[in-house]
Design a protein around this motif. Structure first.
Motif, PDB file in Angstrom:
ATOM      1  N   GLU A  56       0.826  -1.208   0.000  1.00 19.56           N
ATOM      2  CA  GLU A  56       0.000   0.000   0.000  1.00 19.56           C
ATOM      3  C   GLU A  56       0.859   1.256   0.000  1.00 19.56           C
ATOM      4  O   GLU A  56       0.528   2.251  -0.661  1.00 19.56           O
ATOM      5  N   TYR A  58      -4.504  -3.871  11.085  1.00 19.81           N
ATOM      6  CA  TYR A  58      -5.400  -4.166   9.963  1.00 19.81           C
ATOM      7  C   TYR A  58      -6.284  -2.967   9.642  1.00 19.81           C
ATOM      8  O   TYR A  58      -6.600  -2.700   8.485  1.00 19.81           O
ATOM      9  N   ARG A  59      -6.682  -2.242  10.709  1.00 19.54           N
ATOM     10  CA  ARG A  59      -7.457  -1.017  10.472  1.00 19.54           C
ATOM     11  C   ARG A  59      -6.638  -0.005   9.671  1.00 19.54           C
ATOM     12  O   ARG A  59      -7.149   0.620   8.726  1.00 19.54           O
ATOM     13  N   HIS A  70      -6.378  -1.010   6.100  1.00 22.52           N
ATOM     14  CA  HIS A  70      -7.636  -0.699   5.425  1.00 22.52           C
ATOM     15  C   HIS A  70      -7.721   0.791   5.107  1.00 22.52           C
ATOM     16  O   HIS A  70      -8.144   1.191   4.010  1.00 22.52           O
ATOM     17  N   GLU A  71      -7.283   1.635   6.056  1.00 20.27           N
ATOM     18  CA  GLU A  71      -7.324   3.080   5.817  1.00 20.27           C
ATOM     19  C   GLU A  71      -6.320   3.503   4.754  1.00 20.27           C
ATOM     20  O   GLU A  71      -6.573   4.429   3.977  1.00 20.27           O
ATOM     21  N   LYS A  98      -5.544   1.669   2.192  1.00 22.64           N
ATOM     22  CA  LYS A  98      -6.223   1.324   0.937  1.00 22.64           C
ATOM     23  C   LYS A  98      -7.249   2.391   0.581  1.00 22.64           C
ATOM     24  O   LYS A  98      -7.392   2.758  -0.597  1.00 22.64           O
ATOM     25  N   ASN A  99      -7.952   2.860   1.580  1.00 24.95           N
ATOM     26  CA  ASN A  99      -8.934   3.914   1.351  1.00 24.95           C
ATOM     27  C   ASN A  99      -8.255   5.186   0.840  1.00 24.95           C
ATOM     28  O   ASN A  99      -8.759   5.865  -0.065  1.00 24.95           O
TER      29      ASN A  99
END
Length: 945
Positions: free
Chosen positions: A30, A104-105, A108-109, A111-112
């Motif tokens: 990422e 993991y959060r 995910h952020e 990726k956002n």
């Protein structure tokens, strides 16, 4: 500022790709993806920053990009924090699982964020044509709309419109028409709005100047400089000036051909060419060879905002540089009243308000004219309206179109800054109005914030100093005070520029300034600067993204936990300087990312070991002027610590001046391999073990040692001999009669610039004569048997010499032609001194001379009249017989010898402070102790590293 945010983030990503920060594979992917988006979009951001103020859609796009960059930076720091926790010893399974969920959060952020970057990038394609067009337009840096260039008005002003122009105009005309016949370059430098164009145009149009030169040409240079266009403009104006037809096909000629034509036209003429508003050195380099270096007395004038450009362009031809200064107080008032009250004077009831507003203008003509234009529209009977401008000048600048003139001139300079300097400059917004900013403090803060890029062969402090010099060179900040050896000590920023960068800082969400009557805070705060009392209704705000916290003038004893909720996990800077804090402020807060902690001039007495050991990234710990006397052994865990300052001054009485309390350092202080500053260690508490450790600190540049034992002299010399980077050294013995043994130091640090020795030396170390970089030398209690001046007089860079109880002889002789660079000289407590002699051409640069407590000295130094540059002569606790010899009334036989010195003082130590008397105030009965003009409790001269 989107360019700065993206550039800064790319800089922060570098450690990831250098494998200095370890990430999981998914995190790494990422981050690589994000780096790709940022690099593709960065090329257009400088133009976007320049245009966003005039294009609302572009401004929104830039804000989105800036926000994404800030969020990505926060996430990367959070990832680093979780990795540290995962590797902590004794870390529980529960906390590992919790951290994995948090990781993991974050993934995910990330990726956002990459998804949002994709959207922003696709939107960017809509702006590509606009940005490409703007980058090619000659007015790209003037915001893209039709902007009124104030330089055009400056060319049309009449003498009746001008104030304070006569003296600099006369100087400039003299340089133009007098002097040797060779070609000379004259540069006029100053910040935007100072009146450079106005001054030069007045000299350029003077009949005496026009009559002197055969060809006069004025060329206005744009920021979007192109060689061919500039040369073509110059050539066309020259043909018009000498009334010859312009050659065909000039529009298509290359730069070399144009240079040949220009050189041929001017080869045998006495010419004057003005290049107005030159921004970069390559602009001058591109045209200078087209201007012949003939022997006709030709002149070239360059106006520029950059001091180094002015100096470099002029020095090649032994030319001149005129640094344009702000208007004097009376001149500024004259200009202000002319524009604010045309044909009238200022009403008495508005004088105080107007004086306050005028002070904000700082003598800058453009600022005075701009503010005057606003005030001229106000009702003279409504004092409340005028008072409102005093209290809310920033809001007035933001909302008043009449001040766009001034803002745009400033924005030209701001937009020309490289992205890394924009952050450094905006950082000045955190300091209160009229605040003197300490250079060392500012540099350490910049480093802690991560604004400074690493460069091979230089420390971060060296690079930060280069950044500071560049801002000074661009005349965006000003030097407030310098040390006696010429180093910048404090800085200031023009009041109106400060108001503008506060607005820009707020608009870019760079920093939040909080005052007692501040409006509501933004939701996301990155840097918080509290001025005065903190509004209670704003407390308990979420500050998880806060990077920096400053307290200025805060009188409350606040703790971080009570101030905010939610923690400070990303905090890098915590500055509590001058706050009445009694306890260490971070007891319950995890501050892994903290790099800068200042508790200077607080009441903190102890540093808790269980806290300090957790600050693994700490670079600066400033405990100066606190009661802290010992540091716990846990300080040794801070392997990134660069600056450690723990000491306070003793000022109980005259004998205590220049004395300090230091601190007890851990025995293994040599483990702190990154230390550059270490002040002041008390060395008599561990049987010399700390002294032996000092040799391991190879990066040290400033070292202060107190209470050095005589028996540790050899070990001390061996350690100092290894510190080849040392620039400043202060050493004090255990007491006035104790010996400092420096005989074993055969090879002193080669770059030593400042040396302070307090203790019995018996004889001056021979190696002092080899210190060619030495600029400041302070000796105290030396008790030398031989005249020290013989050994010091040929030091090539010595600028400041202080001698306190150093020599028992009855004569000091400053020989002819010696001490060539000395600016400040202090002689104190020479018990046997009866005569001081100054030879012709000795100390030709001396500006300040202080003589104190020499009871047998009955006359002023013989030859003092030779010191033509002396500005201050101070006598401290000297016999009345001497003072009467220079009294301007009565039998002052030596008054004529000191009459050329602007300031002559007599000072006496009484009741814990100095009573100061000026020579002109000595009473008519020749008593030098009447007519007090000042009372001071500060040391006359402080010994500072």
């Amino acid at each position: 500022m989107a360019e700065s945010a993206v550039g800064f983030l790319l800089q922060r990503l570098a450690p990831v790709f250098d494998n200095k920060v370890k990430l999981f594979a998914e995190d790494q992917a990422e981050v690589i993806h994000l780096k790709g988006w940022l690099e593709r979009i960065k090329a257009f951001l400088r133009i976007a920053d320049a245009l966003e103020d005039s294009d609302e859609e572009l401004k929104v796009w830039a804000k989105q990009l800036r926000d994404v960059a800030h969020e990505a930076e926060d996430l990367l720091d959070e990832l680093q924090l979780f990795q540290v926790h995962n590797h902590a010893i004794g870390f529980s399974i529960y906390l590992r699982v919790r951290n994995m969920k948090a990781r993991y959060r974050i993934v995910h952020e990330l990726k956002n964020i990459n998804s949002r970057m994709k959207t922003i990038s696709s939107t960017h394609e809509r702006f590509r044509h606009k940005l490409d067009t703007a980058s090619e337009a000659s007015s790209s840096n003037y915001t893209g709309n039709a902007w009124h260039d104030p330089r055009g008005d400056a060319l049309l002003l009449d003498n009746t419109d001008l104030v304070g122009i006569d003296r600099p105009k006369k100087q400039l005309i003299g340089w133009l028409i007098k002097g040797c016949p060779g070609r000379k370059v004259i540069s006029v430098a100053g910040m935007g709005g100072m009146g450079k164009t106005t001054l030069v145009k007045q000299a350029y149009d003077d009949p005496e100047v026009r009559k002197h030169f055969k060809a006069c040409v004025w060329v206005t240079v744009s920021q979007s400089f192109k060689v061919e266009e500039l040369l073509r403009d110059l050539a066309q104006k020259l043909f018009s000036e000498i009334r010859r037809p312009i050659p065909e096909r000039m529009e298509s000629m290359c730069s070399d051909k144009l240079k040949m034509i220009i050189k041929d036209l001017l080869q045998r003429k006495r010419y004057l060419v003005v290049f107005d508003d030159v921004w970069h050195m390559y602009e001058w380099e591109a045209v200078k060879y087209a201007l012949p270096n003939n022997s006709c007395g030709s002149r070239i004038i360059i106006t520029t905002r950059k001091s180094d450009l002015a100096f470099t362009s002029s020095i090649e031809s032994n030319g001149k540089v005129y640094n344009l200064q702000p208007l004097k107080e009376d001149e500024a008032w004259d200009l202000f009243c002319r524009n604010t009250f045309p044909g009238n004077s200022c009403p008495p009831y508005l004088i105080d308000i107007c004086k306050y507003i005028l002070r904000k203008c700082g003598g800058l003509p453009l600022a005075i004219v701009a503010i005057s234009g606003v005030l001229a529209t106000k009702d003279k009977r409504r004092i409340d309206e005028w008072d409102m401008i005093c209290r809310s000048l920033g809001a007035e600048i933001q909302g008043n179109g009449k001040l766009d003139y001034f803002k745009t001139v400033f924005n030209l300079s701001f937009n020309d800054l490289p992205y890394h300097l924009k952050y450094c400059f905006l950082y000045l917004s955190i300091f209160p109005e009229d605040y003197l900013i300490q250079r060392k403090r500012l540099i350490r803060l910049w480093i802690a914030e991560g604004f400074i890029e690493a460069k091979e062969g230089k420390t971060m402090e060296d690079v930060a100093n280069d950044y500071l010099k560049e801002l000074l060179n661009r005349n965006l900040i000003q030097v407030a005070d310098t040390t006696s050896d010429g180093r910048v000590k404090t800085l200031r920023i023009h009041d109106l520029l400060r108001e503008i960068i506060i607005l820009k800082s707020k608009d870019q969400n760079f920093a939040t300034i909080v005052k007692e009557q501040s409006v509501a805070w933004p939701e996301r705060i990155r840097r918080l600067s509290v001025h005065g009392r903190l509004p209670y209704r704003q407390q308990h705000r979420l500050a998880s993204q806060l990077r920096s916290l400053f307290m200025f003038g805060v009188v409350e004893n606040l703790s971080l936990g009570k101030l905010f909720s939610g923690g400070f996990k990303l905090l890098s800077v915590l500055d509590y300087q001058d706050v009445p804090l009694k306890k260490f402020p971070v007891a319950d807060v995890d501050l892994y990312h903290l790099r800068y902690l200042s508790l200077r001039n607080t009441k903190v007495k102890m540093v808790p070991s269980y806290i300090i050991g957790k600050l693994h990234n700490l670079e600066t710990l400033d405990l100066k002027k606190t009661p802290v006397r010992e540091l716990p052994v846990d300080i040794l865990k801070l392997q990134k610590l660069r600056h450690l300052l723990v000491y306070r001054l003793k000022v109980k009485g005259y004998p205590e001046f220049y004395s300090k309390h230091g601190f007890k350092a851990p025995t293994e202080i040599g483990n702190l391999q990154s230390l550059q500053t270490l002040c002041f260690v008390e060395a008599n508490l561990d049987y010399g073990m700390i002294i032996r450790q000092l040799g391991k600190l190879s990066q040290l540049r400033r070292l202060g040692i107190l209470k050095l034992r005589e028996e540790d002299g050899k070990a001390f010399c061996l350690s100092i001999g290894r510190l080849t980077n040392l620039h400043a050294l202060s050493v004090a013995s255990e007491g006035e009669n104790k010996f400092i043994d420096l005989r074993f130091l055969s090879s002193p640090p080669p770059f030593l610039q400042r040396l302070y020795l307090s203790g019995n030396l018996h004889e001056l170390p021979s190696w002092i004569q080899s210190l060619h970089s030495l600029a400041r030398l302070f000796l105290k209690w030396s008790c030398l048997k031989h005249d020290p001046l013989v050994y010091l007089q040929d030091l090539p860079n010595l600028a400041h010499l202080e001698l306190l109880q150093v020599y028992d002889g009855d004569t000091l002789h400053f020989r002819c032609g010696k001490f060539k660079k000395l600016k400040v000289l202090g002689l104190d407590k020479f018990d046997g001194l009866k005569q001081v002699t100054v030879g012709k051409d000795a100390m030709p640069c001396l500006e300040r001379l202080s003589i104190g407590r020499c009871e047998l000295l009955k006359n002023v130094p013989s030859g003092i009249e030779h010191l033509t540059k002396l500005k201050v002569l101070e006598f401290c606790d000297m016999p009345d017989e001497l003072m009467k010899t220079i009294c301007p009334h009565g039998p002052g036989k030596d008054h004529c010898k000191v009459s050329h010195i602007p300031d002559v003082y007599s000072t006496y130590w009484r009741d814990g402070g100095w009573d100061v008397y000026a020579l002109d105030n000595f009473s008519r009965d020749c008593c030098p102790r009447s007519g007090t003009v000042m009372r001071s409790h500060e040391p006359r001269i402080q010994w500072k590293l």
